[in-house]
Design an enzyme around this catalytic site. Structure first.
Site, PDB file in Angstrom:
ATOM      1  N   ASP A  75      64.115  16.945  18.750  1.00 47.37           N
ATOM      2  CA  ASP A  75      63.269  18.134  18.756  1.00 47.37           C
ATOM      3  C   ASP A  75      62.727  18.421  17.364  1.00 47.37           C
ATOM      4  OD1 ASP A  75      62.503  20.749  20.281  1.00 47.37           O
ATOM      5  OD2 ASP A  75      63.432  21.460  18.425  1.00 47.37           O
TER       6      ASP A  75
ATOM      7  N   HIS B 175      59.967  21.444  29.641  1.00 41.92           N
ATOM      8  CA  HIS B 175      60.537  22.781  29.490  1.00 41.92           C
ATOM      9  C   HIS B 175      59.692  23.683  28.599  1.00 41.92           C
ATOM     10  CE1 HIS B 175      61.662  20.714  25.855  1.00 41.92           C
ATOM     11  NE2 HIS B 175      62.030  21.855  25.316  1.00 41.92           N
TER      12      HIS B 175
END
Length: 593
Positions: free
Chosen positions: A202, A335
């Site tokens: 991430d 997401h």
């Protein structure tokens, strides 16, 4: 140089957002035991790799992306024993596990930061970025999540400000400190030794900072068009750190890395994933995902909708980047995005299933590792919350507070969020038609979409024409056709405003893929002569007259196999190019070259 065959190129990734997948204990929050109970379902999908969103210890300021303990499992999700059982269960079914990892920042509740904020003399103080108060105000840096927009927060005990590119509860790690990096590498090796198969990294392009802290506001305005992500992704030592990370953590393990490449453009992609650079294996870009949004302080949908010509241009260009080296991925939702069928297809009752199947066809026939988000396989849709109280996502909530403080149009914001908000994709997976969709026996942490009464896994398991069954069939086709992984991609009719047509070819075989991206019938002349009915058709209907096929709304067709050397029926079109440029000239008032 031909592409080397390897499992992470050939695999199909299925992303699990554990909080919303399956709850096993009735607390309304999905957990590891819930995933374990559905392992056979995952195996029956035919997917090869699970990307698991963060399950580490976390206070959940940003649903697990604020990690407080890299070596433990979040209590809401279960225990390390549950994780070990999950990993074994996946491997027993020949499914690999890709864990989501955040190393740009931690939670402010992580031990390192709790120590760091006590004193400038604490050894952990240098694990984070600080600006001493005696030097005055720190140079402005933008925070993606903070309502003030400022990425520096004052800490009284140290009389200094700490940096956070996201929420003030997520302080950025100081990668310029070697001890910090070595702690991170040791932690990554811990998980590899456990047997996981890789990491999705991430915000990985944000890890390097220019610690001279220049005032860059004018540079970002001029050079990056006010896009702070572009600046953040170009730290001076980024590639040095990625190379070091590869050397110290990846060598010796049969694993892969998938980097979130926010702020990276197409010309830089190979710097990250070219094989001999030994940094990342794959990355995913945001260029395609930003199509159809206006430029504003938040993702505001463009009322004109999706421009298919631009979409084809983006995905064709990214294919060409990885034609000889490196490797790409392709996705239409995750997401951080709304539901795929609501954003790129049509979620009305009339067209939902058809457009979902068309998008599945697109993802599984492009040359890149496809990534599906849980629920894509049944065509789940946006929930479209009407009230801010229904949201749980920090991004939406903080933007609402900011716009409220600026007396902006909150009604328009909420309407826009019905299309673009991240919580649209985070609603619990719809297993059946019971009141809580088979997700939980308690109160779900996020509301469940009302359409679960007819849009759910159980109903689609019984329907041979369902989106779920179509997904499984296309997965099997990709697995049995190496050309859909490694084959050459060739685009036809780049300027056709409604049809996306391309071929995939390898050695002596070719497939022709024809997709109608809109809710309007269109007659389309195929670029090749075909003498059989389609190999794949997402509808029962099929109309063809000679080389002219009439595509129903959102129809997806795959023809073949054709001989690799088959001659095209016509040259690449010119009429749609002329129509496209004429339209652009009218819009801009300037000729298009």
């Amino acid at each position: 140089m031909p592409q080397k065959n390897i499992w992470w190129k050939e695999g199909i990734i299925y992303q699990i957002y554990p909080r919303s997948f399956k709850d096993s204990n009735g607390d309304g929050i999905g957990d590891l035991k819930g995933i374990i109970s559905k392992l056979d379902y995952l195996a029956q999908l035919g997917i090869d790799i699970v990307w698991l969103n963060p399950v580490y210890g976390s206070p959940n300021d940003d649903n697990g992306y604020d990690i407080s303990d890299y070596y433990s499992i979040m209590k809401e999700f279960g225990s390390m024993e549950d994780f070990d059982e999950l990993l074994k269960g996946l491997h027993d079914r020949n499914i690999r596990l890709l864990m989501d990892l955040v190393v740009n920042h931690t939670s402010d509740e992580h031990y390192w930061f709790r120590e760091a904020r006590t004193s400038r003399n604490n050894p952990y103080y240098n694990y984070y970025h600080w600006w001493p108060a005696e030097k005055g105000k720190p140079p402005f840096r933008h925070s993606h999540f903070d309502i003030s927009g400022n990425a520096w927060t004052y800490n009284k005990a140290t009389d200094s400000y700490y940096l956070h590119y996201f929420s003030e509860k997520m302080p950025d790690l100081n990668w310029e400190n070697e001890k910090t990096r070595q702690e991170i590498y040791e932690m990554m090796r811990f998980w590899f030794k456990k047997g996981i198969d890789g990491f999705r990294l991430d915000a990985i392009c944000y890890i390097s900072k220019d610690t001279t802290w220049p005032d860059v506001r004018e540079e970002i305005k001029v050079k990056y068009d006010n896009d702070w992500a572009n600046y953040y992704a170009h730290g001076p030592h980024l590639h040095d750190y990625l190379r070091e990370m590869h050397e110290q953590t990846l060598d010796g393990f049969d694993v892969t890395t998938l980097g979130e490449a926010s702020g990276i453009d197409i010309n830089e992609a190979l710097l990250f994933v070219k094989e001999d650079r030994k940094q990342l294996h794959m990355l995913y870009h945001f260029e395609g995902m930003m199509l159809g949004y206006e430029k504003s302080g938040y993702k505001r949908p463009d009322p004109r909708g999706i421009n298919l010509v631009k979409l084809k241009k983006v995905y064709t260009a990214w294919d060409q980047v990885f034609e000889q080296d490196g490797w790409g991925t392709i996705y239409l939702g995750n997401h951080d995005q709304p539901r795929m069928v609501s954003r790129w297809g049509n979620d009305t009752e009339q067209f939902r299933d058809t457009s979902a199947k068309m998008l599945i066809t697109f993802l599984l026939t492009m040359r890149a590792t496809p990534i599906f988000f849980q629920g894509d396989e049944i065509g789940m849709t946006n929930i479209r919350f009407k009230k801010i109280e229904d949201y749980r996502d920090i991004e939406t909530i903080n933007m609402y507070k900011y716009l409220q403080s600026q007396n902006e149009d909150l009604e328009r914001f909420l309407k826009d969020q019905q299309i673009s908000a991240r919580d649209n994709g985070r609603t619990p997976l719809q297993w059946n038609a019971t009141p809580n969709a088979g997700f939980t026996e308690g109160k779900p942490w996020l509301k469940i979409n009302d359409d679960h009464t007819y849009l759910n896994v159980e109903a689609q398991e019984k329907d041979d024409r369902s989106v779920l069954q179509f997904f499984r069939q296309l997965v099997l086709l990709r697995k049995h056709k190496p050309l859909l992984v490694y084959g050459r991609y060739e685009l036809f009719d780049a300027y056709h405003p409604q049809v996306y047509c391309y071929t995939r070819s390898l050695e002596n075989e070719k497939l022709l893929i024809v997709l109608n991206f809109f809710a309007k019938e269109v007659a389309y002349q195929l670029p090749y002569e075909v003498d059989t009915e389609p190999l794949v058709n997402n509808l029962l209907t099929f109309q063809m007259d000679g080389s002219i096929v009439t595509l129903a709304p959102y129809q997806a067709l795959i023809f073949g196999p054709l001989p690799a050397d088959v001659a095209p029926l016509r040259e690449q079109e010119t009429i749609f190019y002329k129509q496209y440029t004429d339209t652009k000239e009218k819009e801009s008032g300037e000729p298009i070259l």
